[in-house]
Design a protein around this motif. Structure first.
Motif, PDB file in Angstrom:
ATOM      1  N   CYS A  46      39.532 -18.111 -43.730  1.00 31.73           N
ATOM      2  CA  CYS A  46      37.940 -17.317 -43.056  1.00 31.73           C
ATOM      3  C   CYS A  46      38.278 -15.695 -42.368  1.00 31.73           C
ATOM      4  O   CYS A  46      37.142 -14.968 -42.089  1.00 31.73           O
ATOM      5  CB  CYS A  46      37.032 -18.561 -43.062  1.00 31.73           C
ATOM      6  N   GLU A  53      34.830 -14.338 -43.926  1.00 30.59           N
ATOM      7  CA  GLU A  53      33.687 -15.452 -43.195  1.00 30.59           C
ATOM      8  C   GLU A  53      32.449 -15.265 -43.883  1.00 30.59           C
ATOM      9  O   GLU A  53      31.542 -16.415 -43.847  1.00 30.59           O
ATOM     10  CB  GLU A  53      33.566 -15.026 -42.418  1.00 30.59           C
ATOM     11  N   TRP A  56      31.717 -17.314 -47.207  1.00 32.21           N
ATOM     12  CA  TRP A  56      30.849 -19.058 -46.795  1.00 32.21           C
ATOM     13  C   TRP A  56      30.558 -18.916 -46.248  1.00 32.21           C
ATOM     14  O   TRP A  56      29.554 -20.379 -45.809  1.00 32.21           O
ATOM     15  CB  TRP A  56      32.979 -19.283 -45.522  1.00 32.21           C
ATOM     16  N   GLN A  57      29.428 -18.309 -44.790  1.00 28.85           N
ATOM     17  CA  GLN A  57      28.603 -19.057 -44.316  1.00 28.85           C
ATOM     18  C   GLN A  57      27.712 -19.193 -44.962  1.00 28.85           C
ATOM     19  O   GLN A  57      26.391 -19.843 -45.511  1.00 28.85           O
ATOM     20  CB  GLN A  57      28.110 -17.445 -43.614  1.00 28.85           C
ATOM     21  N   ARG A  58      27.170 -17.450 -46.879  1.00 25.73           N
ATOM     22  CA  ARG A  58      26.383 -17.877 -47.247  1.00 25.73           C
ATOM     23  C   ARG A  58      26.391 -18.935 -48.074  1.00 25.73           C
ATOM     24  O   ARG A  58      25.568 -19.464 -48.215  1.00 25.73           O
ATOM     25  CB  ARG A  58      26.193 -16.502 -48.755  1.00 25.73           C
ATOM     26  N   GLN A  60      27.211 -21.686 -47.985  1.00 27.38           N
ATOM     27  CA  GLN A  60      27.483 -23.093 -46.827  1.00 27.38           C
ATOM     28  C   GLN A  60      25.284 -22.905 -46.835  1.00 27.38           C
ATOM     29  O   GLN A  60      25.369 -23.755 -47.265  1.00 27.38           O
ATOM     30  CB  GLN A  60      27.828 -23.271 -45.565  1.00 27.38           C
ATOM     31  N   SER A  61      25.025 -21.726 -46.504  1.00 26.44           N
ATOM     32  CA  SER A  61      24.015 -22.556 -46.653  1.00 26.44           C
ATOM     33  C   SER A  61      23.533 -21.614 -47.002  1.00 26.44           C
ATOM     34  O   SER A  61      21.786 -22.907 -47.701  1.00 26.44           O
ATOM     35  CB  SER A  61      23.327 -20.367 -45.952  1.00 26.44           C
ATOM     36  N   PHE A 283      28.842 -12.124 -38.480  1.00 25.28           N
ATOM     37  CA  PHE A 283      27.788 -13.471 -38.086  1.00 25.28           C
ATOM     38  C   PHE A 283      27.762 -13.362 -36.260  1.00 25.28           C
ATOM     39  O   PHE A 283      28.727 -12.912 -35.474  1.00 25.28           O
ATOM     40  CB  PHE A 283      28.494 -14.250 -38.158  1.00 25.28           C
ATOM     41  N   TRP A 326      32.710 -13.567 -36.866  1.00 22.06           N
ATOM     42  CA  TRP A 326      32.102 -13.611 -36.373  1.00 22.06           C
ATOM     43  C   TRP A 326      31.856 -14.589 -34.370  1.00 22.06           C
ATOM     44  O   TRP A 326      33.281 -15.306 -34.108  1.00 22.06           O
ATOM     45  CB  TRP A 326      32.339 -15.333 -36.923  1.00 22.06           C
TER      46      TRP A 326
END
Length: 333
Positions: A46, A53, A56-58, A60-61, A283, A326
């Protein structure tokens, strides 16, 4: 496959290959719960690039949305239900294949829905995240594009039409078109309405649910919701497909970005960070207990890391960098 950081840095959204890599990490961690070494390797991946990064956020969301029935992706709920409740009866490869299929379907839907990179590639004029550019059009009209914006031109013998696909634009009219504005009227269009300027200068900012119109000179006729309205210099409106209404007073200068600035007047910290986030990838957020702190000032946009570093000097906050892309703000201890 090596990642070309110079190439990826031009885009505000992760490419499909990076999304697939993020899915792979999610699957490995899901099937090796508690593996600290694997967690550290994922964190290192990440940190390699902001696209990692963000992907990875998307992902997980997306997983959370699918798990809680918030995303109607065909087959995804069946996959998650089966995986959660029948994992003991599935072989590791079968489980991975099932979950991967669900996530790939969902991520593909997300990639299609989030078309920023595609719009930037195909638009007549566009800017990347953090970029601001001005253009002189064939008729002398001047347009300025803010961060992550895209417009198309449709100039014919009958019309001069500028279509705002996303983002924010300042339009400065060049006057009449060879003395005959009624023959080739200048219009600006977006999803919420059509804006017809008369010797005007105005700002259009397309937001999630509406468009903010700010007129700084002249007159703009707004066609929205089946009606037409006059917007005059000094007025601001929120426009959607039901019509327009007076916009609440902004706690920032609407056009300061043209000079590379954010100029605030007693602005909420949470709103300020949301504005800064438009100009940087990744982010950016703050803890809820400091979101209502207020700040006023003039902030330069050319280096958002330096901009953020100023905040602890004026507010009781501290910066937390999980990675370069982030960043969260917390109350200073």
């Amino acid at each position: 496959m090596p990642v070309d950081n110079a190439s990826l840095g031009r885009h505000a959204e992760p490419c499909q290959q990076v999304v697939k890599q993020a899915i792979h990490w999610l699957l490995r961690l899901r099937n090796n719960h508690g593996n600290l070494r694997l967690n550290r390797q994922c964190e290192q991946w990440c940190a390699e690039h902001y696209e990692h990064e963000l992907a990875w956020q998307r992902v997980q969301s997306l997983q959370a949305e699918l798990s809680h029935n918030l995303c109607a992706v065909p087959g995804a709920q069946v996959a998650f239900h089966t995986l959660e409740n029948s994992a003991q009866g599935l072989g590791r490869r079968q489980a991975l294949k099932l979950l991967s299929g669900a996530l790939l379907i969902g991520s593909a839907a997300w990639l299609v829905k989030d078309t920023a990179a595609w719009q930037q590639w195909r638009a007549d004029y566009a800017t990347a995240t953090g970029e601001r550019r001005g253009f002189q059009l064939p008729d002398g009209t001047r347009i300025e594009l803010n961060t992550a914006s895209a417009v198309d031109l449709h100039y014919t013998a009958q019309q001069r039409l500028i279509t705002l696909g996303r983002g924010e634009i300042i339009v400065t009219c060049a006057g009449s078109d060879e003395g005959a504005p009624s023959v080739r009227p200048l219009r600006v269009q977006n999803r919420d309405g059509i804006y017809e300027p008369f010797d005007a200068r105005f700002i259009l900012r397309q937001e999630d649910r509406c468009t903010r119109l700010s007129v700084t000179r002249g007159r703009v006729v707004v066609h929205a919701g089946g009606h037409s309205f006059d917007a005059l210099a000094g007025q601001s409106f929120l426009v959607d497909q039901s019509g327009l209404r007076a916009a609440p007073t902004l706690d920032m200068d609407a056009g300061a970005w043209l000079d590379g600035l954010i100029v605030t007047r007693n602005m909420r910290l949470g709103d300020f960070l949301a504005e800064v986030a438009r100009y940087r990838p990744g982010f950016l957020n703050c803890a809820t207990d400091i979101a209502d702190l207020r700040l006023s000032g003039v902030f330069r946009l050319e280096d958002t890391d330096r901009l953020l570093a100023i905040l602890p000097q004026t507010l009781p906050v501290q910066l937390r960098y999980r990675t370069r892309w982030w960043v969260t703000l917390e109350r200073a201890v």
